[in-house]
Design a protein around this motif. Structure first.
Motif, mmCIF file in Angstrom:
data_model
loop_
_atom_site.group_PDB
_atom_site.id
_atom_site.type_symbol
_atom_site.label_atom_id
_atom_site.label_comp_id
_atom_site.label_asym_id
_atom_site.label_seq_id
_atom_site.Cartn_x
_atom_site.Cartn_y
_atom_site.Cartn_z
ATOM 1 N N PHE A 1 1.394 17.634 10.777
ATOM 2 C CA PHE A 1 2.804 17.634 10.390
ATOM 3 C C PHE A 1 3.091 16.410 9.517
ATOM 4 N N LYS A 2 4.039 16.569 8.601
ATOM 5 C CA LYS A 2 4.423 15.465 7.729
ATOM 6 C C LYS A 2 5.294 14.473 8.480
ATOM 7 N N LEU A 3 5.110 13.195 8.168
ATOM 8 C CA LEU A 3 5.933 12.149 8.772
ATOM 9 C C LEU A 3 6.652 11.331 7.704
ATOM 10 N N LYS A 4 5.907 10.740 6.761
ATOM 11 C CA LYS A 4 6.555 9.869 5.782
ATOM 12 C C LYS A 4 5.642 9.654 4.584
ATOM 13 N N GLN A 5 6.230 9.662 3.402
ATOM 14 C CA GLN A 5 5.539 9.181 2.213
ATOM 15 C C GLN A 5 6.302 7.966 1.720
ATOM 16 N N CYS B 1 0.834 -1.204 0.000
ATOM 17 C CA CYS B 1 0.000 0.000 0.000
ATOM 18 C C CYS B 1 0.869 1.255 0.000
ATOM 19 N N PRO B 2 0.750 2.120 -1.010
ATOM 20 C CA PRO B 2 1.416 3.425 -0.938
ATOM 21 C C PRO B 2 0.712 4.305 0.085
ATOM 22 N N VAL B 3 1.496 4.998 0.912
ATOM 23 C CA VAL B 3 0.897 5.756 2.003
ATOM 24 C C VAL B 3 1.536 7.132 2.142
ATOM 25 N N ILE B 4 0.733 8.075 2.623
ATOM 26 C CA ILE B 4 1.194 9.358 3.131
ATOM 27 C C ILE B 4 0.870 9.352 4.612
ATOM 28 N N VAL B 5 1.897 9.351 5.437
ATOM 29 C CA VAL B 5 1.696 9.279 6.881
ATOM 30 C C VAL B 5 1.963 10.656 7.479
#
Length: 374
Positions: free
Chosen positions: A319-323, A297-301
């Protein structure tokens, strides 16, 4: 940033005002640079950043002609060389060069529109006139938009950027504009294909502004631009990510789909752990996140921190964590250290219960509480 750093003093100080005085002395015969320097410095310290711009213009006016056409000629004669056209990014110019824009608004807005716009055109090649084109959009919307349509084709990328940046609905630090916020869309249609990142970043920021009140229009426009093929695919991909950043944080389904992500992604949050559930101001919130899935699964965390306000209510900030990607056969572990600044300039920390939540592709999967100590 060093402790005690003040942007207003970094931008406006004895050296920068001395530079400005010397520039006017070089461009205008008989200009009393010593008097100008003394006057500016005498009133600088007690003023905040934006007020210092107006103060410099106040001190400059007595040294210039009273009639605006002659004043505009003098301002142009004293202009420094144009910003380097080869840099093509992050070349905003020096704040000390804002005076032509301020004086164009003061003395050219009502009775010398065309000469004032000419002055802004030349000035923006030295320092962005994004703040000062806006009064002209309010007073002369049709005429100013017509001029901007010409500037969108200009060879100078600072002029082209002004077309987008100056018409942004929510331009930081700037006064409001009263035109239809969608009126500049034809200009963005032209500028989205620009070959300069300084321009395309502005277009993306402009779209991000619009996304806050017309999200579907933004995703639809980006779809049309992709179909048109006028922009390099890699640059349009970058622009799309930048333009949709607010919508992604909000979990907007159309924005996520455009970026290749599902809002209903089958991912589970199996761990959200804090190293400590008590954090002092100036300390760090340290978290560990574990995600698992039964298929790739591609994710934007992202993560939300619900900050306590002065009234005791909680308000979230994302806030951004990980793509990346959660693999079916391998959990994705993420660690984050978030410093809770004790002296932030944009908000204050208040003691008491807070919480942190993890969201994946815009959907909150879990949260835990922590306490900010007094």
């Amino acid at each position: 940033m060093a402790q005690g750093f003040l942007l207003k003093d970094h931008l406006f100080n004895a050296d920068s005002i001395g530079d400005l005085a010397a520039e006017f002395a070089a461009g205008l015969p008989g200009f009393d640079s010593a008097c100008f320097y003394r006057d500016v410095m005498a009133g600088l310290a007690q003023r905040e950043l934006m007020a210092r711009l107006e103060w410099i213009a106040d001190c400059l006016e007595p040294h210039l002609s009273a009639g605006f056409p002659e004043m505009a000629d003098q301002l142009q004669a004293a202009m420094v060389p144009e910003l380097d056209p080869d840099l093509q990014d992050d070349d905003f110019g020096r704040f000390i060069h804002a005076a032509p824009g301020i004086l164009a608004v003061r003395h050219g807005l009502e009775h010398h529109r065309e000469r004032a716009l000419d002055l802004l055109y030349e000035a923006t090649k030295r320092f962005s006139m994004e703040f000062y084109i806006r009064p002209f959009l309010n007073r002369w919307p049709e005429e100013t938009l017509a001029r901007l349509a010409l500037w969108a084709e200009d060879e100078n990328y600072h002029v082209r950027r002004l077309v987008s940046e100056g018409t942004r609905p929510r331009l930081p630090w700037a006064g409001k504009i009263t035109i239809d916020p969608l009126a500049p869309m034809p200009l963005l249609d032209r500028l989205h294909a620009d070959g300069t990142r300084y321009v395309t970043r502005s277009v993306s920021n402009h779209l991000n502004d619009i996304a806050k009140f017309a999200p579907d229009l933004v995703t639809g426009r980006l779809d049309l631009w992709r179909e048109a093929g006028a922009q390099v695919p890699g640059e349009l991909d970058w622009m799309t990510r930048h333009a949709l950043r607010t919508l992604v944080k909000q979990g907007h389904e159309g924005a996520l789909k455009l970026l290749g992500f599902r809002s209903d992604v089958p991912v589970r949050l199996t761990q959200l752990a804090l190293e400590s559930d008590q954090v002092a101001p100036g300390g760090a919130l340290e978290m560990t996140v574990m995600l698992e899935a039964e298929e790739d699964c591609p994710v934007i965390v992202d993560y939300q921190i619900w900050f306590r306000r002065k009234d005791g209510n909680l308000a979230p900030k994302v806030f951004k964590l990980k793509q990346g990607q959660v693999a079916a056969d391998k959990p994705l572990q993420l660690k984050k250290r978030h410093v809770l600044k004790a002296n932030a300039t944009t908000f204050s920390l208040y003691p008491g219960a807070h919480r942190v939540a993890v969201q994946v592709n815009g959907r909150v999967l879990g949260e835990v509480e922590f306490e900010v100590l007094g």
